[in-house]
Design a protein around this motif. Structure first.
Motif, PDB file in Angstrom:
ATOM      1  N   LYS A  57       0.851  -1.187   0.000  1.00  0.00           N
ATOM      2  CA  LYS A  57       0.000   0.000   0.000  1.00  0.00           C
ATOM      3  C   LYS A  57       0.887   1.237   0.000  1.00  0.00           C
ATOM      4  O   LYS A  57       1.997   1.203   0.526  1.00  0.00           O
ATOM      5  CB  LYS A  57      -0.922   0.017   1.222  1.00  0.00           C
ATOM      6  N   GLN A  58       0.376   2.321  -0.597  1.00  0.00           N
ATOM      7  CA  GLN A  58       1.129   3.559  -0.583  1.00  0.00           C
ATOM      8  C   GLN A  58       0.175   4.739  -0.658  1.00  0.00           C
ATOM      9  O   GLN A  58      -0.986   4.603  -1.053  1.00  0.00           O
ATOM     10  CB  GLN A  58       2.124   3.618  -1.726  1.00  0.00           C
ATOM     11  N   ILE A  89      -8.068  12.170  12.020  1.00  0.00           N
ATOM     12  CA  ILE A  89      -8.234  10.752  11.683  1.00  0.00           C
ATOM     13  C   ILE A  89      -6.894  10.090  11.961  1.00  0.00           C
ATOM     14  O   ILE A  89      -6.126   9.775  11.052  1.00  0.00           O
ATOM     15  CB  ILE A  89      -8.673  10.565  10.216  1.00  0.00           C
ATOM     16  N   LEU A  90      -6.599   9.898  13.225  1.00  0.00           N
ATOM     17  CA  LEU A  90      -5.259   9.502  13.655  1.00  0.00           C
ATOM     18  C   LEU A  90      -5.136   8.008  13.882  1.00  0.00           C
ATOM     19  O   LEU A  90      -6.111   7.331  14.229  1.00  0.00           O
ATOM     20  CB  LEU A  90      -4.891  10.230  14.948  1.00  0.00           C
ATOM     21  N   PHE A  91      -3.914   7.508  13.708  1.00  0.00           N
ATOM     22  CA  PHE A  91      -3.595   6.168  14.187  1.00  0.00           C
ATOM     23  C   PHE A  91      -2.157   6.147  14.673  1.00  0.00           C
ATOM     24  O   PHE A  91      -1.342   7.010  14.323  1.00  0.00           O
ATOM     25  CB  PHE A  91      -3.857   5.087  13.126  1.00  0.00           C
ATOM     26  N   TRP A 151      -5.230   1.521   6.060  1.00  0.00           N
ATOM     27  CA  TRP A 151      -3.815   1.546   6.449  1.00  0.00           C
ATOM     28  C   TRP A 151      -3.566   0.624   7.640  1.00  0.00           C
ATOM     29  O   TRP A 151      -2.577  -0.109   7.681  1.00  0.00           O
ATOM     30  CB  TRP A 151      -3.381   2.972   6.780  1.00  0.00           C
ATOM     31  N   ILE A 152      -4.448   0.670   8.630  1.00  0.00           N
ATOM     32  CA  ILE A 152      -4.269  -0.159   9.831  1.00  0.00           C
ATOM     33  C   ILE A 152      -4.254  -1.637   9.457  1.00  0.00           C
ATOM     34  O   ILE A 152      -3.385  -2.406   9.893  1.00  0.00           O
ATOM     35  CB  ILE A 152      -5.370   0.146  10.860  1.00  0.00           C
ATOM     36  N   PHE A 183       4.087   7.689   1.970  1.00  0.00           N
ATOM     37  CA  PHE A 183       4.426   6.438   2.638  1.00  0.00           C
ATOM     38  C   PHE A 183       4.299   5.269   1.665  1.00  0.00           C
ATOM     39  O   PHE A 183       3.344   5.200   0.878  1.00  0.00           O
ATOM     40  CB  PHE A 183       3.512   6.209   3.841  1.00  0.00           C
ATOM     41  N   VAL A 184       5.258   4.356   1.737  1.00  0.00           N
ATOM     42  CA  VAL A 184       5.254   3.147   0.915  1.00  0.00           C
ATOM     43  C   VAL A 184       5.421   1.948   1.848  1.00  0.00           C
ATOM     44  O   VAL A 184       6.430   1.839   2.554  1.00  0.00           O
ATOM     45  CB  VAL A 184       6.377   3.177  -0.142  1.00  0.00           C
ATOM     46  N   LEU A 185       4.437   1.079   1.846  1.00  0.00           N
ATOM     47  CA  LEU A 185       4.433  -0.099   2.718  1.00  0.00           C
ATOM     48  C   LEU A 185       4.891  -1.313   1.937  1.00  0.00           C
ATOM     49  O   LEU A 185       4.313  -1.659   0.900  1.00  0.00           O
ATOM     50  CB  LEU A 185       3.022  -0.328   3.266  1.00  0.00           C
TER      51      LEU A 185
END
Length: 353
Positions: free
Chosen positions: A249-250, A316-318, A341-342, A268-270
């Motif tokens: 995911k990115q 919209i935090l994590f 993302w989570i 971000f690049v997962l």
């Protein structure tokens, strides 16, 4: 000889300290008669054990307004234990199994997991290794496909429905229920591998069956050359692999700095191998500004953060807590994106290297 208690569920959760208001990642194991928690998954001895007999569970728990998906376990001595899951479905799965374990132990019964194995017996002549070779036969085996889902392209894979169809048509099983059992055995022995969030979640115990007879559940052969490519959120161009891992995911997120506590937009690049979340300057640049090692981390949604300046009204935090207890705070553009993302990070953290 005394029987070892059954492991009903296990995984990383965030646990509140019993004396101080600190939340730390713990490897949590739900047994028939209690809950053990470890600092790390590889540890041999638990940091503590919570007995379930006479306990009660409360969910949703609103005692901590800033933290989402918290549940509370109150033991017989009226001591409270608080745990936080990564997302709603995970919390509900833990609560459901804990309630069932409490009900059985208070009633003097043994815990019995719902299983597709009930009343199904596979023929004793089935050889998984030989079956695997037949499934991979170029002419008569399962056809490997290029499938697209959630802005990702899965190469050299196939659906769960295709597996069950092949098992039935090849007379390896007598019906689809028996096919589910056989496919689950192939999965547990490593002859099949899950690809994508749906099949991975089932394999990790978040579904009634480890294998799914679904057209949107993807699987692959471990030596087939499987790889996954992610689409760019900017121009929908397929990105090739960077470093060793495939892109899961990115996209752009807001990241809080560790020193100045200011928020900046980062790309971000997962990646899944090794399990890293790299972040870049969104204006360009091939070299990452930094990376978060995800193996053994815990990721959870949070509503707000104390002692920091808010970026805007929509928080919209994590939070990502790494295995060595470094805290990272990120903000998504919507609650749906945050959940995506989570789940993606959690999947990589469990299966990546």
């Amino acid at each position: 000889m005394e029987r070892e208690p059954m492991r009903i569920r296990e995984g990383y959760l965030v646990k509140k300290g019993s004396m101080f208001n600190t939340w730390k990642p713990m490897w949590v194991v739900l047994l028939e008669d209690g809950i053990e928690f470890y600092k790390r998954k590889a540890d041999n001895s638990p940091k503590g054990m919570i007995p379930l007999k006479g306990s009660s569970i409360h969910s949703p728990c609103q005692d901590f307004g800033k933290r989402m998906f918290v549940f509370k376990l109150t033991v017989a001595k009226q001591q409270d234990h608080f745990f936080q899951a990564a997302y709603l479905e995970e919390r509900d799965a833990w609560v459901r199994d804990i309630k069932k374990a409490i009900h059985h132990i208070d009633g003097g019964q043994r815990f019995a997991r719902k299983s597709t194995r009930k009343s199904i017996r596979l023929p004793e002549t089935i050889n998984l290794s030989a079956l695997y070779l037949s499934m991979k036969d170029p002419e008569k085996g399962i056809k490997e496909l290029k499938l697209e889902k959630d802005k990702r392209v899965f190469n050299h894979c196939f659906t769960g429905t295709c597996v069950i169809d092949w098992l039935v048509s090849s007379s390896s099983v007598r019906n689809r229920r028996e096919g589910l059992l056989l496919a689950s055995s192939l999965l547990s022995e490593g002859y099949l591998q899950p690809a994508g969030d749906t099949s991975k979640a089932a394999a990790e115990g978040l579904s009634d069956a480890p294998f799914l007879d679904l057209s949107d559940a993807y699987y692959y052969f471990p030596d087939s050359g499987f790889f996954c490519e992610g689409y760019s959120s900017d121009d929908d161009v397929v990105l090739k692999e960077e470093f060793r891992g495939t892109i899961v995911k990115q996209g752009c997120l807001l990241k809080q700095g560790h020193r100045r506590k200011n928020w900046k937009v980062r790309k971000f690049v997962l990646r899944d191998d090794p399990a890293y979340l790299h972040y870049y300057d969104p204006a360009g640049g091939e070299e990452p500004l930094g990376a978060i090692h995800l193996r053994g981390c815990v990721v959870t949604a949070v509503e707000d953060m104390p002692d920091t300046k808010k970026r805007d009204d929509d928080n919209i935090l994590f939070e990502i807590i790494t295995a060595n207890e470094i805290h990272y705070y990120l903000q998504a553009a919507s609650s749906t994106e945050r959940t995506e993302w989570i789940k993606a990070i959690q999947s990589v953290a469990r299966t990546g290297k």
